[in-house]
Write a protein that holds these residues in place. Structure first.
Motif, mmCIF file in Angstrom:
data_model
loop_
_atom_site.group_PDB
_atom_site.id
_atom_site.type_symbol
_atom_site.label_atom_id
_atom_site.label_comp_id
_atom_site.label_asym_id
_atom_site.label_seq_id
_atom_site.Cartn_x
_atom_site.Cartn_y
_atom_site.Cartn_z
ATOM 1 N N ALA A 88 0.823 -1.202 0.000
ATOM 2 C CA ALA A 88 0.000 0.000 0.000
ATOM 3 C C ALA A 88 0.863 1.261 0.000
ATOM 4 O O ALA A 88 0.602 2.212 -0.754
ATOM 5 N N VAL A 89 1.892 1.287 0.834
ATOM 6 C CA VAL A 89 2.794 2.444 0.885
ATOM 7 C C VAL A 89 3.465 2.667 -0.469
ATOM 8 O O VAL A 89 3.630 3.805 -0.932
ATOM 9 N N ASN A 90 3.820 1.582 -1.129
ATOM 10 C CA ASN A 90 4.528 1.703 -2.408
ATOM 11 C C ASN A 90 3.665 2.279 -3.525
ATOM 12 O O ASN A 90 4.199 2.724 -4.546
ATOM 13 N N THR A 91 2.348 2.286 -3.372
ATOM 14 C CA THR A 91 1.513 2.924 -4.394
ATOM 15 C C THR A 91 1.730 4.424 -4.436
ATOM 16 O O THR A 91 1.445 5.074 -5.445
ATOM 17 N N VAL A 92 2.255 4.981 -3.373
ATOM 18 C CA VAL A 92 2.544 6.416 -3.315
ATOM 19 C C VAL A 92 4.039 6.695 -3.309
ATOM 20 O O VAL A 92 4.514 7.643 -3.947
ATOM 21 N N GLY A 104 10.033 4.161 -5.310
ATOM 22 C CA GLY A 104 11.076 4.870 -6.044
ATOM 23 C C GLY A 104 11.553 6.162 -5.422
ATOM 24 O O GLY A 104 12.469 6.792 -5.955
ATOM 25 N N VAL A 105 10.964 6.580 -4.287
ATOM 26 C CA VAL A 105 11.435 7.812 -3.656
ATOM 27 C C VAL A 105 12.788 7.548 -2.993
ATOM 28 O O VAL A 105 13.120 6.398 -2.684
ATOM 29 N N PRO A 106 13.598 8.581 -2.769
ATOM 30 C CA PRO A 106 14.854 8.382 -2.043
ATOM 31 C C PRO A 106 14.603 7.767 -0.667
ATOM 32 O O PRO A 106 13.556 8.012 -0.047
ATOM 33 N N ALA A 107 15.543 6.968 -0.209
ATOM 34 C CA ALA A 107 15.382 6.282 1.076
ATOM 35 C C ALA A 107 15.065 7.250 2.209
ATOM 36 O O ALA A 107 14.299 6.917 3.120
ATOM 37 N N THR A 155 12.847 -13.284 6.128
ATOM 38 C CA THR A 155 13.269 -13.838 4.846
ATOM 39 C C THR A 155 12.060 -14.175 3.983
ATOM 40 O O THR A 155 12.049 -13.908 2.765
ATOM 41 N N LYS A 156 11.008 -14.741 4.576
ATOM 42 C CA LYS A 156 9.778 -15.054 3.843
ATOM 43 C C LYS A 156 9.125 -13.777 3.314
ATOM 44 O O LYS A 156 8.618 -13.745 2.179
ATOM 45 N N GLN A 157 9.124 -12.730 4.115
ATOM 46 C CA GLN A 157 8.557 -11.460 3.680
ATOM 47 C C GLN A 157 9.323 -10.899 2.479
ATOM 48 O O GLN A 157 8.718 -10.440 1.501
ATOM 49 N N LYS A 158 10.635 -10.941 2.564
ATOM 50 C CA LYS A 158 11.466 -10.441 1.466
ATOM 51 C C LYS A 158 11.217 -11.233 0.182
ATOM 52 O O LYS A 158 11.113 -10.658 -0.908
ATOM 53 N N GLU A 159 11.137 -12.542 0.310
ATOM 54 C CA GLU A 159 10.900 -13.378 -0.859
ATOM 55 C C GLU A 159 9.542 -13.068 -1.488
ATOM 56 O O GLU A 159 9.408 -13.031 -2.720
ATOM 57 N N ALA A 160 8.536 -12.851 -0.654
ATOM 58 C CA ALA A 160 7.199 -12.567 -1.173
ATOM 59 C C ALA A 160 7.141 -11.229 -1.896
ATOM 60 O O ALA A 160 6.477 -11.093 -2.930
ATOM 61 N N LEU A 161 7.840 -10.232 -1.374
ATOM 62 C CA LEU A 161 7.792 -8.892 -1.959
ATOM 63 C C LEU A 161 8.763 -8.716 -3.122
ATOM 64 O O LEU A 161 8.536 -7.874 -3.993
ATOM 65 N N GLY A 162 9.834 -9.488 -3.149
ATOM 66 C CA GLY A 162 10.787 -9.385 -4.251
ATOM 67 C C GLY A 162 11.309 -7.966 -4.412
ATOM 68 O O GLY A 162 11.765 -7.332 -3.456
ATOM 69 N N LYS A 163 11.184 -7.415 -5.608
ATOM 70 C CA LYS A 163 11.700 -6.068 -5.893
ATOM 71 C C LYS A 163 10.929 -4.982 -5.168
ATOM 72 O O LYS A 163 11.404 -3.836 -5.088
ATOM 73 N N ALA A 164 9.761 -5.316 -4.653
ATOM 74 C CA ALA A 164 8.977 -4.321 -3.910
ATOM 75 C C ALA A 164 9.510 -4.108 -2.496
ATOM 76 O O ALA A 164 9.111 -3.158 -1.825
#
Length: 236
Positions: free
Chosen positions: A134-138, A141-144, A224-233
């Motif tokens: 949800a956060v990534n919809t806004v 790609g913004v700076p960290a 690790t499971k969370q990272k795998e599920a989200l991938g590039k997101a």
């Protein structure tokens, strides 16, 4: 399954199409649907402060347990539900920068479809994935420095069952546990909350240390499971 292993985890992102973040999260026989809704406004009591808000709702559906669980009606929420909702909301706000979120509200709804122990920890772990989507919809790609989440969060249960430390308790183990504990940690291994109770029993500092070490190991696996599920997101 070993007392030192987490239950099998299955994650389906984008399970529904009506919210910007949705996850069907399964650990063992516990299944939770987590959805994240985003609004371009905040509650009235926060308006004009330039900050956002993250909150959560939790519910166990009638068929989630062998004996039908009655629906909570007319705004009446029992004490257990209220406590779990507050825990979930606190867990997400702990890793958020509400100033960077701006005047937006995120609501994470966690509906238990099937309960076999660890529903609140499953809601936090699965809800984190829905929150990021949800956060990534806004903010994708913004700076960290401008991203409104500082870290991830996950949770797991531990306990002492038959005299031994045990990780990720299902219902059968939970009802036999002498000590029951829910642990919430960030991806960077910082504690958010520790809820520990002796069930007609006590525990010493050595046992507490063992339980926290076991929880840290389990949460590392969940991250690790969370990272795998989200991938590039995955934002970090």
């Amino acid at each position: 399954m070993s007392n030192q292993m987490i239950r099998p985890v299955k994650i389906v992102r984008g399970f529904t199409k009506t919210t910007p973040g949705s996850v069907l999260y399964q650990c063992g026989d516990t299944v939770v649907l987590c959805t994240a809704s985003l609004e371009e406004k905040v509650p009235d009591w926060m308006a004009g402060k330039g900050k956002g808000w993250i909150t959560a709702e939790y519910n166990m559906l009638p068929g989630s347990t062998p004996q039908r669980k009655a629906r909570e009606r007319s705004g009446k929420v029992d004490g257990r539900t209220t406590e779990i909702q507050r825990l979930i909301g606190r867990s997400f706000r702990a890793i958020a920068d509400l100033q960077k979120l701006g005047e937006r509200s995120l609501t994470i709804d966690c509906d238990v479809l099937q309960a076999d122990g660890g529903t609140r920890t499953a809601a936090i772990t699965g809800g984190m994935i829905a929150l990021i989507d949800a956060v990534n919809t806004v903010f994708a790609g913004v700076p960290a420095a401008d991203y409104p989440l500082r870290d991830s969060v996950a949770a797991i249960s531990v306990g002492i069952v038959d005299g031994k430390p045990c990780l990720d308790l299902d219902y059968a183990k939970d009802v036999r546990a002498d000590v029951d504990m829910n642990v919430v940690m960030t991806g960077k291994n910082r504690f958010v909350e520790v809820q520990g109770t002796g069930e007609e029993a006590t525990f010493d500092d050595q046992e507490l240390t063992e339980l926290l070490k076991l929880a840290k190991s389990g949460i590392g696996q969940l991250v690790t499971k969370q990272k795998e599920a989200l991938g590039k997101a995955w934002p970090w």
